[in-house]
Scaffold this motif. Structure first.
Motif, mmCIF file in Angstrom:
data_model
loop_
_atom_site.group_PDB
_atom_site.id
_atom_site.type_symbol
_atom_site.label_atom_id
_atom_site.label_comp_id
_atom_site.label_asym_id
_atom_site.label_seq_id
_atom_site.Cartn_x
_atom_site.Cartn_y
_atom_site.Cartn_z
ATOM 1 N N GLY A 97 39.400 27.188 44.790
ATOM 2 C CA GLY A 97 38.875 28.151 43.905
ATOM 3 C C GLY A 97 40.092 27.341 41.424
ATOM 4 O O GLY A 97 40.991 26.813 42.634
ATOM 5 N N ILE B 40 45.873 36.445 36.064
ATOM 6 C CA ILE B 40 44.822 36.394 36.432
ATOM 7 C C ILE B 40 45.076 37.108 38.427
ATOM 8 O O ILE B 40 45.476 36.650 38.408
ATOM 9 N N THR C 202 36.090 40.846 33.313
ATOM 10 C CA THR C 202 36.495 39.521 34.273
ATOM 11 C C THR C 202 35.710 38.471 34.131
ATOM 12 O O THR C 202 35.085 38.181 32.892
ATOM 13 N N TYR D 184 35.012 40.214 40.915
ATOM 14 C CA TYR D 184 35.504 39.186 40.174
ATOM 15 C C TYR D 184 36.728 39.437 40.440
ATOM 16 O O TYR D 184 37.789 39.827 40.728
ATOM 17 N N GLY D 185 37.816 37.616 39.769
ATOM 18 C CA GLY D 185 38.446 37.872 39.790
ATOM 19 C C GLY D 185 38.667 38.132 37.718
ATOM 20 O O GLY D 185 37.652 38.529 36.512
ATOM 21 N N THR E 250 40.714 29.184 39.510
ATOM 22 C CA THR E 250 41.974 30.690 39.273
ATOM 23 C C THR E 250 42.888 29.918 39.402
ATOM 24 O O THR E 250 43.931 30.601 38.398
ATOM 25 N N GLU E 251 43.359 28.757 40.743
ATOM 26 C CA GLU E 251 44.670 29.492 41.074
ATOM 27 C C GLU E 251 45.868 27.708 39.819
ATOM 28 O O GLU E 251 46.165 28.057 39.343
ATOM 29 N N GLN F 238 46.307 30.280 36.900
ATOM 30 C CA GLN F 238 47.380 31.301 37.307
ATOM 31 C C GLN F 238 48.302 30.275 37.190
ATOM 32 O O GLN F 238 49.590 30.057 36.743
ATOM 33 N N GLU G 247 42.483 37.859 41.760
ATOM 34 C CA GLU G 247 41.906 37.769 42.400
ATOM 35 C C GLU G 247 40.708 38.736 43.019
ATOM 36 O O GLU G 247 41.681 39.386 43.899
ATOM 37 N N LYS G 248 39.330 39.290 42.869
ATOM 38 C CA LYS G 248 38.694 40.830 43.756
ATOM 39 C C LYS G 248 40.153 41.712 43.899
ATOM 40 O O LYS G 248 40.023 41.973 45.155
#
Length: 261
Positions: A216, A171, A185, A152-153, A218-219, A222, A173-174
């Motif tokens: 993605g 955050i 997560t 997960y993130g 999540t970037e 971040q 990632e994996k």
């Protein structure tokens, strides 16, 4: 204060992990205990006060989604549905960007059909209420056993006064187990703001190549943290059924069957 009335559903994925169930129909329309995965999320949307849903789909799947909406129009009463298209699976952030012309400059919710979430009130209700209180992006979080964090993130957090509510500090990632900042997560969905959408647009403009899963979401979070913006997370306290794999799907099927017996 703007109300959140729009939901983006990225459902353009190929569903490789759910084959053979997805050879003939899109993953979001695979039936689970008599209702497709999409149906569960649309029901949650209606119960949460959502008025508009943007389905980001593959152009090859348009006929399947149109048929589903036509056959289920009574259940969707009150929901306006838009189609937007993602021609290649270039990541969740890229999928969200395809809905930018509909969400415009409004905050909005993103949910994934892979994760069925059961909570009273529905998770979207809680996410939307928290956004109204804090006026910043809100991520849905789940605490998992440490041995699973690499799937997960994972977020690093500062705990706030409210129960299960956190300010996110990073955050990853994996991550490897030893490098994970916590065992909280990112799952299921989030509330996004115009600032996050702008981050996605800036990230897309800087891409050198357009590969699979290249952008993605999540970037963008971040990037917001690096700019000293606020991002929060709410630890989901209900039940999550991960339907993204055959094993998880069959497990969810059995759980729902037993709950209906």
């Amino acid at each position: 204060m703007k109300r959140i009335t729009k939901l983006v559903l990225p459902v353009a994925g190929l569903g490789k992990r759910l084959r053979p169930l997805t050879w003939r129909i899109p993953k979001a329309l695979v039936p689970l205990n008599g209702d497709p995965l999409l149906g569960y999320v649309l029901r949650e949307a209606k119960e949460s006060g959502i008025e508009e849903v943007i389905l980001v789909i593959s152009p090859n799947h348009e006929k399947y989604f149109k048929k589903y909406l036509s056959l289920n129009s009574p259940k969707l009463d009150g929901l306006k549905v838009h189609f937007r298209f993602q021609k290649k699976p270039m990541g969740t952030g890229h999928a969200v960007l395809q809905a930018a012309d509909v969400v415009k400059n409004d905050p909005f919710v993103v949910r994934y059909c892979d994760d069925l979430l059961f909570h009273n009130p529905p998770p979207l209700v809680s996410l939307i209420k928290l956004f109204h209180d804090y006026q910043a992006p809100i991520l849905l979080l789940e605490r998992v056993p440490k041995k699973f964090v690499s799937r997960y993130g994972v977020v690093g957090v500062k705990k706030l006064k409210s129960r299960r509510f956190y300010q996110i500090s990073e955050i990853v990632e994996k991550p490897k187990i030893k490098e994970a900042p916590s065992n909280l997560t990112i799952v299921g969905g989030y509330v996004l703001t115009p600032a996050i959408l702008k981050n996605l647009k800036d990230l897309e403009a800087g891409l050198v190549s357009l590969n699979e899963d290249v952008l993605g979401i999540t970037e963008a979070f971040q990037k917001e943290l690096e700019a000293h913006g606020l991002v929060y997370g709410w630890e989901f306290g209900g039940r999550r059924l991960d339907c993204g794999t055959i094993k998880g799907f069959r497990n969810a099927e059995e759980i729902l069957r037993q709950s209906n017996d």
